[in-house]
Design an enzyme around this catalytic site. Structure first.
Site, PDB file in Angstrom:
ATOM      1  N   LEU A  38       0.828  -1.209   0.000  1.00  0.00           N
ATOM      2  CA  LEU A  38       0.000   0.000   0.000  1.00  0.00           C
ATOM      3  C   LEU A  38       0.863   1.261   0.000  1.00  0.00           C
ATOM      4  CD1 LEU A  38      -2.939  -0.886  -0.016  1.00  0.00           C
ATOM      5  CD2 LEU A  38      -1.686  -2.379   1.545  1.00  0.00           C
ATOM      6  N   PRO A  39       0.337   2.365  -0.553  1.00  0.00           N
ATOM      7  CA  PRO A  39       1.149   3.574  -0.729  1.00  0.00           C
ATOM      8  C   PRO A  39       1.225   4.490   0.476  1.00  0.00           C
ATOM      9  CG  PRO A  39      -0.983   3.889  -1.741  1.00  0.00           C
ATOM     10  CD  PRO A  39      -0.959   2.471  -1.243  1.00  0.00           C
ATOM     11  N   LYS A  99       7.686  10.816   1.965  1.00  0.00           N
ATOM     12  CA  LYS A  99       6.961  10.041   2.977  1.00  0.00           C
ATOM     13  C   LYS A  99       7.929   9.243   3.834  1.00  0.00           C
ATOM     14  CE  LYS A  99       5.777   5.940   2.422  1.00  0.00           C
ATOM     15  NZ  LYS A  99       5.317   4.609   1.964  1.00  0.00           N
ATOM     16  N   LYS A 106      14.519  -0.520   6.343  1.00  0.00           N
ATOM     17  CA  LYS A 106      14.114   0.128   5.087  1.00  0.00           C
ATOM     18  C   LYS A 106      14.203   1.651   5.205  1.00  0.00           C
ATOM     19  CE  LYS A 106      12.477   0.902   1.018  1.00  0.00           C
ATOM     20  NZ  LYS A 106      11.117   0.563   0.582  1.00  0.00           N
ATOM     21  N   THR A 128       6.174   0.322   2.839  1.00  0.00           N
ATOM     22  CA  THR A 128       7.063   1.055   3.740  1.00  0.00           C
ATOM     23  C   THR A 128       6.184   1.912   4.627  1.00  0.00           C
ATOM     24  OG1 THR A 128       8.833   1.090   2.084  1.00  0.00           O
ATOM     25  CG2 THR A 128       8.990   2.663   3.895  1.00  0.00           C
TER      26      THR A 128
END
Length: 397
Positions: free
Chosen positions: A112-113, A320, A239, A148
Site C-alpha cells: 500500500l502507498p 513520505k 528500510k 514502507t
C-alpha cells in the site's frame, strides 16, 4: 479468470481433494498416478506500481492468486500482465475482508502507498482483521506487509493480528501463541525495475517460523531476503535507514554533477563515468544515474534516460519515507525521556542530512509534481544538463 464465488468453491474442493489424495498417497506412496497437491493460494491487496508487478510474479510462479484493489485499471493491468494459464489461477475479491475468508489461503500480502491505506486494509471495517474477519473467518495463518510504513505501524498490526483468531480448522504456524496468524514486515528495495524482473530485496522483521512459511512466495518476487531480526518493525527500521541513505546519496550526487559541470564545462555524462571509476561511485551513480542520456550499469534505461523522470520511485514516496524516519527518531527520543523544549515537544536527535534532503525533494515536488522520479532533482532543482552525444553511458570504463 474465475469469479470469487467460483474460486471459493474450487478452493474448497481442492482442499477436500488434497485431504483425500493425502490419505490415498499414504496408503500407496509408490503409485506413479497419484495427483500432485494443488499449489498454495495467496492473497494480495494493493496492485499499484509495485504491488501489481509482485502479484503478477506470484501468479506466474504457479500459485493461486486472489487479488484485491479498489481501482478497476489496476485490476485490468494485472490481468494484462498474465498469460492465459496464469489468468486461470487469478480471482478478485471485492474487499480485503472477503479476501481474508477465501478457503485454504496460505498467506496474504499487502503493498500500500500510505499509512492510512495500510490501516484501512488491515484494520478497517472491511479489512483483513475487521470484526467480520475476527469472528473466526480468517483463513491465512500468515500476513505479510510489503509496504514502507514505519516500525510503529508494523508493531500495531502485529498486535492486532495476535488478537485475531483463525477460522476453525486452520492450523496456525509453528511459534504462534494460540490460533492466531503470524505477521512479517517485509518492505522491499530495488524499485519498479526489480519488481518487474522478480529481483527485489526484502528486508524482513518477524519470527523465524513466519519467514520460513513466506520464503517460497518471497522467492517468486525477489532474489534476496535479509532477515533483520525477529522483532516486529525491524524490517521497517532497516528500510527507512536505507531510504534515508539513498535520499542523501542521490541529492549529493546531483549536486556534485551540476557543480562539477558548471565549474569545468566537462560533459556531465563523462563526470558521471569518472565518479563511477572512483571512490564516489554508489548505487545512484551506477544503477540509477540521474543524467538524461545515460543508462544504468546493465545498459537498461532509467527514469532519467529520456529526460522525463517518469515510472520510477516517486518523490512524494521519498518524502513520505523521510518523514517516517523523522517520526521514528522522535518516538525513540520520547521513549528515552528526552527533555522537552519550550513548545512542549520532545527534543529529538538532529537529522541534518535527512532534513536537507527532504528540503531538496520538497522543492522537486513543488516544481515538477509529486509523481516525478526522485532522480529528477538533477534537472528540476539543480538545473543539470543532459549528457552530450557520445558523453558516455554513465558507468565506469
Amino acid at each position: 479468470m474465475l469469479s470469487l464465488a467460483a474460486w471459493t468453491s474450487l478452493a474448497g474442493r481442492a482442499a477436500a481433494s488434497a485431504r483425500i489424495g493425502g490419505a490415498r498417497r499414504a496408503a500407496s506412496s509408490s503409485s506413479s498416478t497419484s495427483s500432485s497437491p494443488p499449489p498454495p493460494i495467496v492473497g494480495f491487496v494493493g496492485l499499484g506500481a509495485m504491488g501489481g508487478l509482485m502479484a503478477a510474479n506470484l501468479a506466474r510462479a504457479g500459485f493461486g492468486l486472489v487479488a484485491c484493489d479498489a481501482s478497476p485499471s489496476a485490476r485490468t493491468a494485472l490481468e494484462g500482465r498474465l498469460g492465459k494459464d496464469s489468468r486461470a489461477r487469478l480471482a478478485f475479491a471485492p474487499t480485503p475482508a472477503a479476501l481474508a475468508s477465501t478457503p485454504t489461503l496460505a498467506a496474504v500480502f499487502t503493498s500500500l502507498p500510505s499509512l492510512a491505506a495500510l490501516r484501512a486494509v488491515w484494520l478497517g471495517h472491511d479489512g483483513l482483521l475487521s470484526p467480520a474477519a475476527a469472528s473466526s473467518s480468517l483463513t491465512a495463518p500468515l500476513l505479510v506487509d510489503l509496504s514502507t510504513s514505519g516500525p510503529a505501524a508494523s508493531r500495531e498490526l502485529a498486535a492486532a493480528a495476535a488478537g485475531t483468531r483463525l477460522a476453525p480448522g486452520v492450523a496456525p504456524l509453528a511459534g504462534a501463541l494460540g490460533p492466531h496468524p503470524l505477521t512479517l514486515d517485509a518492505p522491499v528495495s530495488g524499485g519498479v525495475r526489480a519488481a518487474a524482473a522478480g529481483t527485489l530485496t526484502f528486508l524482513v522483521g518477524g519470527p523465524d517460523a513466519a519467514l520460513a512459511a513466506a520464503r517460497p512466495f518471497l522467492e517468486a518476487m525477489g532474489s534476496r531476503t535479509f532477515h533483520v531480526s525477529p522483532t516486529p518493525g525491524s524490517g521497517q527500521a532497516a528500510k527507512l535507514a536505507n531510504n534515508a541513505a539513498l535520499a542523501v546519496q542521490m541529492a549529493g550526487l546531483c549536486e556534485a554533477l551540476t557543480v562539477g559541470a558548471a565549474a569545468s564545462g566537462v560533459d556531465p555524462g563523462r563526470l558521471l563515468a569518472a565518479i563511477n571509476a572512483s571512490t564516489g561511485r554508489c548505487w545512484a551513480s551506477e544503477a540509477y544515474p540521474p543524467v538524461p542520456g545515460c543508462v544504468g550499469l546493465d545498459g537498461a534505461p532509467v527514469p532519467a534516460s529520456d529526460g522525463r523522470y517518469r515510472g520510477g520511485f516517486a518523490a512524494r514516496l521519498m518524502l513520505k519515507d523521510l518523514g517516517l524516519a523523522a517520526e521514528g527518531v522522535a518516538e525513540g527520543a520520547a521513549a528515552k525521556g528526552a527533555p522537552e523544549d519550550a513548545s512542549g515537544t520532545a527534543a529529538t536527535a538532529a537529522l541534518p542530512m535527512a532534513t536537507a534532503a527532504a528540503g531538496v525533494y520538497g522543492r522537486l515536488v513543488e516544481v515538477a509534481g509529486p509523481d516525478i522520479d526522485f532522480a529528477g532533482v538533477y534537472k528540476f532543482v539543480y538545473g543539470g544538463a543532459a549528457a552530450r552525444e557520445g558523453g558516455g553511458r554513465g558507468v565506469g570504463e
